[in-house]
Design a protein around this motif. Sequence first.
Motif, PDB file in Angstrom:
ATOM      1  N   ARG A  61       8.514 -14.998  26.622  1.00  0.00           N
ATOM      2  CA  ARG A  61       9.486 -15.202  25.550  1.00  0.00           C
ATOM      3  C   ARG A  61       8.945 -16.202  24.539  1.00  0.00           C
ATOM      4  NH1 ARG A  61      13.933 -12.379  26.259  1.00  0.00           N
ATOM      5  NH2 ARG A  61      14.561 -11.821  28.397  1.00  0.00           N
ATOM      6  N   ARG A  97       4.089  -2.912  28.641  1.00  0.00           N
ATOM      7  CA  ARG A  97       5.188  -2.807  27.679  1.00  0.00           C
ATOM      8  C   ARG A  97       6.398  -2.189  28.354  1.00  0.00           C
ATOM      9  NH1 ARG A  97       3.167  -1.624  22.147  1.00  0.00           N
ATOM     10  NH2 ARG A  97       1.083  -2.525  21.989  1.00  0.00           N
ATOM     11  N   ASP A 136       6.559 -15.541  22.533  1.00  0.00           N
ATOM     12  CA  ASP A 136       5.206 -15.170  22.118  1.00  0.00           C
ATOM     13  C   ASP A 136       5.269 -14.524  20.735  1.00  0.00           C
ATOM     14  OD1 ASP A 136       2.808 -13.275  21.862  1.00  0.00           O
ATOM     15  OD2 ASP A 136       2.286 -14.397  23.672  1.00  0.00           O
ATOM     16  N   ALA A 164      11.028 -10.601  30.068  1.00  0.00           N
ATOM     17  CA  ALA A 164       9.675 -11.124  29.908  1.00  0.00           C
ATOM     18  C   ALA A 164       9.053 -11.351  31.277  1.00  0.00           C
ATOM     19  CB  ALA A 164       9.725 -12.441  29.127  1.00  0.00           C
ATOM     20  N   GLU A 189       9.245  -3.184  23.833  1.00  0.00           N
ATOM     21  CA  GLU A 189       8.847  -4.589  23.758  1.00  0.00           C
ATOM     22  C   GLU A 189       7.518  -4.790  24.463  1.00  0.00           C
ATOM     23  OE1 GLU A 189       8.332  -7.368  22.334  1.00  0.00           O
ATOM     24  OE2 GLU A 189      10.490  -7.837  22.229  1.00  0.00           O
ATOM     25  N   ARG A 190       6.698  -5.632  23.866  1.00  0.00           N
ATOM     26  CA  ARG A 190       5.456  -6.034  24.526  1.00  0.00           C
ATOM     27  C   ARG A 190       5.816  -6.990  25.659  1.00  0.00           C
ATOM     28  NH1 ARG A 190       3.504  -6.843  18.398  1.00  0.00           N
ATOM     29  NH2 ARG A 190       2.715  -4.741  18.042  1.00  0.00           N
ATOM     30  N   TYR A 191       5.295  -6.741  26.839  1.00  0.00           N
ATOM     31  CA  TYR A 191       5.664  -7.524  28.021  1.00  0.00           C
ATOM     32  C   TYR A 191       4.882  -8.820  28.020  1.00  0.00           C
ATOM     33  CZ  TYR A 191       7.343  -8.114  32.845  1.00  0.00           C
ATOM     34  OH  TYR A 191       7.958  -8.556  33.992  1.00  0.00           O
ATOM     35  N   ARG A 225       5.596 -10.709  20.490  1.00  0.00           N
ATOM     36  CA  ARG A 225       6.780  -9.980  20.937  1.00  0.00           C
ATOM     37  C   ARG A 225       7.577  -9.484  19.729  1.00  0.00           C
ATOM     38  NH1 ARG A 225       9.344 -10.336  26.276  1.00  0.00           N
ATOM     39  NH2 ARG A 225      11.328 -10.075  25.160  1.00  0.00           N
ATOM     40  N   SER A 267      17.489  -8.792  24.095  1.00  0.00           N
ATOM     41  CA  SER A 267      16.037  -8.752  24.232  1.00  0.00           C
ATOM     42  C   SER A 267      15.634  -8.187  25.587  1.00  0.00           C
ATOM     43  CB  SER A 267      15.456 -10.157  24.082  1.00  0.00           C
ATOM     44  OG  SER A 267      15.669 -10.662  22.783  1.00  0.00           O
TER      45      SER A 267
END
Length: 267
Positions: free
Chosen positions: A81, A185, A83, A111, A76-78, A86, A108
């Motif tokens: 939530r 990430r 975004d 974040a 997941e891209r850090y 993501r 999920s």
Amino acid sequence: MTNERRVLVHPDKASLAGSVAARFITKIIDVLEEQGSAHVSLTGGSMGEAVLSAIRDSAARQSVDWSKITFWWSDERYLPRGDPDRNDTQAKAALLDALGLDPAQIKSAPAPGEHATIEEAAEAYAAELKAAAPEGAEHPRFDVLFLGVGPDGHIASLFPERAAVHVTDRTVVAETDSPKPPPERLSFTLPVINAADRIWLVLAGADKAGALGLALAGASISDVPAAGAEGRKRTVFFVDQDAAAEVPEDLITPEQFWTAAHAVDPL
């Protein structure tokens, strides 16, 4: 069943997404009939999103008991939530929001702002994996784990020439200097990925041809992390014609190179 690595070639991106969607629906129905529940790990990227959209739009979608499936993400891209960049945001829009799932079915990754550091966020996602695992295990067994493959051969957020691809003592790692944006990430480690029963790698486009060719030719995982993907039962590369352009000739055999017309057995 022994592990098998296959390449299934499709004429274009649209037929690729539709084929993977149809195979997923068929396979997950079989898994649910056999064991009553399933864990599925999703991926991001344009093809990952296209496959989920094709599942959503399939008439056969209604045949699946979606309440029995728990969804995770291999990376997941850090980002905050919601975004749009993501992976979970894209997956919800493409498919998950249409399924009427219990929020507990959607696992999920954390974040920013939810933990003091990204390293603590990685530990939190690892703890969530462990909480869903069988007794004595560190993570659930994924029945299907989807992966994209970057032009550089990366899978999840395990990039070439980075230490994370060699990590074996953790289930989730924090990447703080990704070579592609965003820099921060979270990612499953390779042992978690390879513990999946089935790894389905979906890739399209001429820019992926070199990575696919090297992965199938047995390149080092340091150079091409995709070469290290190996599911417990099956490892399948679903590709379009453009991505298959540089598959080494000696690998184009009935045992190792399959077209959609030849693929008659379940994956």
